[in-house]
Design an enzyme around this catalytic site. Structure first.
Site, PDB file in Angstrom:
ATOM      1  CD1 TRP A 143      -7.339  11.471 -22.760  1.00  0.00           C
ATOM      2  CD2 TRP A 143      -8.447  11.131 -24.662  1.00  0.00           C
ATOM      3  NE1 TRP A 143      -8.013  12.625 -23.040  1.00  0.00           N
ATOM      4  CE2 TRP A 143      -8.714  12.457 -24.215  1.00  0.00           C
ATOM      5  CE3 TRP A 143      -9.024  10.717 -25.844  1.00  0.00           C
ATOM      6  CZ2 TRP A 143      -9.539  13.332 -24.902  1.00  0.00           C
ATOM      7  CZ3 TRP A 143      -9.845  11.597 -26.543  1.00  0.00           C
ATOM      8  CH2 TRP A 143     -10.105  12.883 -26.075  1.00  0.00           C
TER       9      TRP A 143
ATOM     10  CG  ASP B 293      -1.967   1.071   1.204  1.00  0.00           C
ATOM     11  OD1 ASP B 293      -1.786   2.052   0.457  1.00  0.00           O
ATOM     12  OD2 ASP B 293      -2.970   0.940   1.925  1.00  0.00           O
ATOM     13  CB  ILE B 294       1.964   3.601  -2.683  1.00  0.00           C
ATOM     14  CG1 ILE B 294       0.654   4.269  -3.143  1.00  0.00           C
ATOM     15  CG2 ILE B 294       2.356   2.475  -3.626  1.00  0.00           C
ATOM     16  CD1 ILE B 294       0.805   4.984  -4.480  1.00  0.00           C
TER      17      ILE B 294
ATOM     18  CB  THR C 202      -7.512   6.380 -12.060  1.00  0.00           C
ATOM     19  OG1 THR C 202      -8.203   5.164 -11.750  1.00  0.00           O
ATOM     20  CG2 THR C 202      -6.015   6.132 -12.048  1.00  0.00           C
TER      21      THR C 202
ATOM     22  CB  THR D 211      -2.596  12.250 -15.926  1.00  0.00           C
ATOM     23  OG1 THR D 211      -3.771  12.582 -16.672  1.00  0.00           O
ATOM     24  CG2 THR D 211      -2.534  13.194 -14.724  1.00  0.00           C
ATOM     25  CG  ASP D 212      -4.321  13.916 -20.562  1.00  0.00           C
ATOM     26  OD1 ASP D 212      -4.404  13.041 -19.676  1.00  0.00           O
ATOM     27  OD2 ASP D 212      -5.240  14.151 -21.356  1.00  0.00           O
TER      28      ASP D 212
ATOM     29  CE1 TYR E 193      -5.819  10.752 -11.748  1.00  0.00           C
ATOM     30  CE2 TYR E 193      -6.125  12.165 -13.660  1.00  0.00           C
ATOM     31  CZ  TYR E 193      -5.588  11.026 -13.080  1.00  0.00           C
ATOM     32  OH  TYR E 193      -4.816  10.178 -13.837  1.00  0.00           O
TER      33      TYR E 193
END
Length: 304
Positions: A162, A44-45, A73, A112-113, A136
């Site tokens: 994506w 578990d990070i 996410t 992520t973008d 997020y």
């Protein structure tokens, strides 16, 4: 290129997700890689020192690269579960980076973008200023900062966009699922990005890890890897329906017609030029990834 001859250990965190499973599949084809996949039940990070504690039970003298695929996410849920999103995406990434530093590992942090605000009008380079619109995006950007700050060139932030694969639930899977029970799908047309086939990204990650072990560091702190070209969610849905042979109409709508808890960037096409110039890694067109997706699931259905 003289890579892959030195045996390495690749540690995938979040190994049961679509990217983790894709990385495992690629590693199986590389005899020079000892693969270690860890899911949340094993590591578990959110717990500081969890990676160091685990690795004490699995000692190895091999040079190692840890790839952090674990993330919160659920973009919309993050708006009302901010603490959980920060715990995983921001602090968890930092804990892993510190463990990598203490254990002499290199680390690839998947980002992520959504760290960008969508105001760009041409493909976004790595040095563009992030300005996330959502919780997020904010948490992923903080995770990026933690990795860069702690590890320097022993860490790499790899942004993608994506993401979809034959594994688990993703946009392409959902479109196929909906097409089986609906004659019409209404899909947003004014958000533009670059769909990325996770097995292609996984191949790039493994190449980056092998080169990094040979050279002792990464050639940049931040890189982008996304399917070449750009499209809207509507375009991706329509291509998914057409390639799958479904008799379903896809109707374009605006973001305003499909309100969500979290704001999405209107334009988040990532430029992958730097990864090409530094490593010779050239992403395939996004439509080729979708075709390969269908070939893969076709093989799976044939062998069932």
């Amino acid at each position: 290129m003289g890579i892959g001859h030195r045996k390495i250990r690749l540690i995938s965190i979040g190994s049961k997700g679509q990217l983790g499973r894709s990385i495992e599949a690629v590693c199986r084809t590389h005899p020079s890689i000892e693969y270690l996949g860890l899911d949340r039940a094993q590591l578990d990070i959110r717990e500081q020192g969890a990676l160091e504690s685990y690795l004490r039970t699995r000692p190895s003298s091999l040079p190692s690269v840890v790839v952090n695929c674990a993330a919160y996410t659920s973009v919309d849920a993050a708006e009302s579960h901010e603490g959980e999103a920060y715990a995983v995406n921001a602090y968890g990434a930092g804990y892993l980076a510190y463990s990598a530093l203490m254990s002499d590992l290199m680390m690839i942090q998947i980002s992520t973008d959504y760290v960008f605000d969508g105001s760009a009008t041409s493909p976004i380079a790595e040095d563009a200023e992030p300005s996330p619109l959502s919780v997020y995006g904010e948490t992923k950007y903080m995770g990026e900062y933690n990795v860069r700050h702690l590890l320097g060139l022993r860490g790499l932030v790899l942004r993608t966009s994506w993401l979809y694969s034959p594994y688990g639930v993703n946009f392409v899977h959902r479109m196929r699922e909906l097409a089986q029970g609906h004659k019409q799908l209404r899909i947003v047309r004014d958000q533009i990005g670059s769909p990325t086939y996770a097995p292609h990204l996984a191949e790039a990650i493994v190449r980056l890890a092998l080169v990094a072990v040979q050279e002792g560091c990464f050639r940049a702190q931040t890189l982008h890897y996304a399917g070449a070209g750009a499209c809207s969610w509507y375009d991706l849905a329509r291509a998914t329906i057409e390639l799958g042979g479904y008799d379903t109409e896809v109707v374009p709508i605006t973001t305003a017609e499909y309100p969500t808890a979290a704001r999405r960037p209107a334009y988040s096409v990532l430029s992958s030029e730097r990864i090409g110039s530094l490593y010779g890694i050239e992403p395939q067109p996004w439509i080729e990834g979708l075709r390969e997706y269908y070939r893969h699931i076709g093989r799976d259905q044939h062998t069932q």
